[in-house]
Write a protein that holds these residues in place. Sequence first.
Motif, short mmCIF file in Angstrom:
data_model
loop_
_atom_site.label_atom_id
_atom_site.label_comp_id
_atom_site.label_asym_id
_atom_site.label_seq_id
_atom_site.Cartn_x
_atom_site.Cartn_y
_atom_site.Cartn_z
N ARG A 1 0.81 -1.21 0.00
CA ARG A 1 0.00 0.00 0.00
C ARG A 1 0.84 1.27 0.00
O ARG A 1 0.31 2.36 -0.04
CB ARG A 1 -0.92 0.01 1.21
N TYR B 1 -0.26 -2.11 -7.06
CA TYR B 1 -1.32 -2.08 -6.06
C TYR B 1 -2.56 -1.38 -6.61
O TYR B 1 -2.48 -0.36 -7.27
CB TYR B 1 -0.83 -1.34 -4.81
N LYS B 2 -3.72 -1.95 -6.33
CA LYS B 2 -4.99 -1.35 -6.70
C LYS B 2 -5.72 -0.91 -5.44
O LYS B 2 -5.54 -1.49 -4.38
CB LYS B 2 -5.87 -2.34 -7.48
N VAL B 3 -6.57 0.08 -5.57
CA VAL B 3 -7.30 0.66 -4.43
C VAL B 3 -8.07 -0.41 -3.65
O VAL B 3 -8.23 -0.33 -2.45
CB VAL B 3 -8.25 1.79 -4.91
N CYS B 4 -8.52 -1.43 -4.32
CA CYS B 4 -9.33 -2.47 -3.67
C CYS B 4 -8.45 -3.54 -3.00
O CYS B 4 -8.90 -4.66 -2.78
CB CYS B 4 -10.28 -3.10 -4.66
N ASP B 5 -7.21 -3.21 -2.68
CA ASP B 5 -6.27 -4.11 -1.99
C ASP B 5 -5.91 -5.35 -2.79
O ASP B 5 -5.72 -6.43 -2.25
CB ASP B 5 -6.80 -4.53 -0.62
N ASP C 1 -2.11 -6.34 -8.84
CA ASP C 1 -2.37 -6.58 -10.26
C ASP C 1 -1.49 -7.68 -10.85
O ASP C 1 -1.97 -8.56 -11.57
CB ASP C 1 -2.11 -5.28 -11.03
N TYR D 1 -4.95 -10.68 -2.77
CA TYR D 1 -5.06 -9.54 -1.88
C TYR D 1 -3.73 -9.19 -1.23
O TYR D 1 -2.89 -10.05 -0.99
CB TYR D 1 -6.13 -9.80 -0.82
N SER E 1 -2.30 -5.61 4.98
CA SER E 1 -2.52 -4.23 5.42
C SER E 1 -1.19 -3.55 5.77
O SER E 1 -1.08 -2.34 5.69
CB SER E 1 -3.46 -4.20 6.62
#
Length: 85
Positions: free
Chosen positions: A16, A22-26, A29, A41, A44
Amino acid sequence: MAKAILELPEMPESCRGGCPFYKVCDICDILSSWNHHMPVYTPSKGRRTDCPLKLVEDKEVESVDNIQEAINWFDAEIKAQESGY
């Protein structure tokens, strides 16, 4: 197999924290594309142990200007491996 090196201004310390995949939806790619586009995924905190980004120093490399170009290259490599080439 040929290896691609993505040159970043600095190595992200966490998924993050500035990773280009990284994509906003965790979702990662690049790992998702390797996983037949099933979502992978991100944690955190920190990075995944199977993160494809590795620190490389003092190497002469050909740079890739476009991240999407690198992702497309990775996808093509995976498809070639799966088909036996």
